[in-house]
Design a protein around this motif. Structure first.
Motif, mmCIF file in Angstrom:
data_model
loop_
_atom_site.group_PDB
_atom_site.id
_atom_site.type_symbol
_atom_site.label_atom_id
_atom_site.label_comp_id
_atom_site.label_asym_id
_atom_site.label_seq_id
_atom_site.Cartn_x
_atom_site.Cartn_y
_atom_site.Cartn_z
ATOM 1 N N LEU A 49 7.023 -44.652 -41.266
ATOM 2 C CA LEU A 49 6.140 -43.630 -42.087
ATOM 3 C C LEU A 49 6.480 -43.109 -43.540
ATOM 4 C CD1 LEU A 49 4.252 -41.168 -39.239
ATOM 5 C CD2 LEU A 49 3.453 -42.889 -40.772
ATOM 6 N N ASP A 70 0.661 -33.700 -45.255
ATOM 7 C CA ASP A 70 -0.182 -34.461 -44.393
ATOM 8 C C ASP A 70 0.131 -34.822 -43.083
ATOM 9 O OD1 ASP A 70 -2.579 -36.067 -44.095
ATOM 10 O OD2 ASP A 70 -1.740 -37.900 -45.089
ATOM 11 N N ARG A 72 -0.275 -37.621 -40.060
ATOM 12 C CA ARG A 72 -0.593 -38.811 -39.720
ATOM 13 C C ARG A 72 -0.475 -39.351 -38.321
ATOM 14 N NH1 ARG A 72 1.257 -42.154 -45.189
ATOM 15 N NH2 ARG A 72 0.344 -40.762 -46.814
ATOM 16 N N GLU A 73 -1.017 -40.254 -37.924
ATOM 17 C CA GLU A 73 -0.717 -40.747 -36.587
ATOM 18 C C GLU A 73 -0.065 -42.005 -36.429
ATOM 19 O OE1 GLU A 73 -3.751 -41.733 -32.557
ATOM 20 O OE2 GLU A 73 -3.932 -39.959 -33.687
ATOM 21 N N GLN A 74 0.810 -42.193 -35.836
ATOM 22 C CA GLN A 74 1.715 -43.457 -35.768
ATOM 23 C C GLN A 74 2.150 -43.512 -34.472
ATOM 24 O OE1 GLN A 74 2.105 -45.869 -38.097
ATOM 25 N NE2 GLN A 74 3.737 -47.041 -37.046
ATOM 26 N N ARG A 78 1.368 -37.719 -33.347
ATOM 27 C CA ARG A 78 1.047 -37.132 -34.712
ATOM 28 C C ARG A 78 2.312 -36.622 -35.418
ATOM 29 N NH1 ARG A 78 -4.072 -35.328 -35.459
ATOM 30 N NH2 ARG A 78 -3.450 -33.314 -36.118
#
Length: 120
Positions: A49, A70, A72-74, A78
């Motif tokens: 990421l 920010d 983000r989803e990975q 989260r």
């Protein structure tokens, strides 16, 4: 009269005690292995990421100096992606520190630093 052959109660208790000690050691080793595997997975995902965020900034140019966050989803998790953009002596370059941490975790996360061009 012949005696029946078998284990005495003391022998059975010693064998069970040895088995219990070995089982506890194996269980502790497995817990450490699972913990280390989870930590390595988190570091890999956070590293990807951070690398992606820095690459995106290199493609589009860095925004004005400041801190930008920010979520983000990975990997079905989260992550908080924090970009600390700083001005440099060269007006067209920015120093960027990207820190990625899992939202619901207390680990230190991963940090990546690089230079990118300023946004036009």
């Amino acid at each position: 009269m012949t005696r029946a052959r078998g284990f005495t109660l003391l022998e059975v208790m010693v064998a069970l005690a040895v088995f219990a000690v070995v089982a506890a050691m194996v269980q502790a080793t497995l817990q450490r292995h699972v913990h280390n595997a989870r930590m390595l997975e988190n570091r890999a995902l956070a590293g990807w990421l951070a690398d992606t965020a820095l690459a995106e900034l290199q493609l589009k140019g860095a925004a004005r100096p400041g801190i930008h966050e920010d979520v983000r989803e990975q990997g079905n998790r989260r992550w908080r992606v924090r970009q600390d953009i700083q001005a440099t002596a060269e007006p067209q370059m920015r120093l960027v520190r990207v820190r990625v941490t899992e939202l619901d975790s207390d680990d230190g996360g991963t940090e990546l630093t690089g230079f990118v061009r300023a946004a036009p």
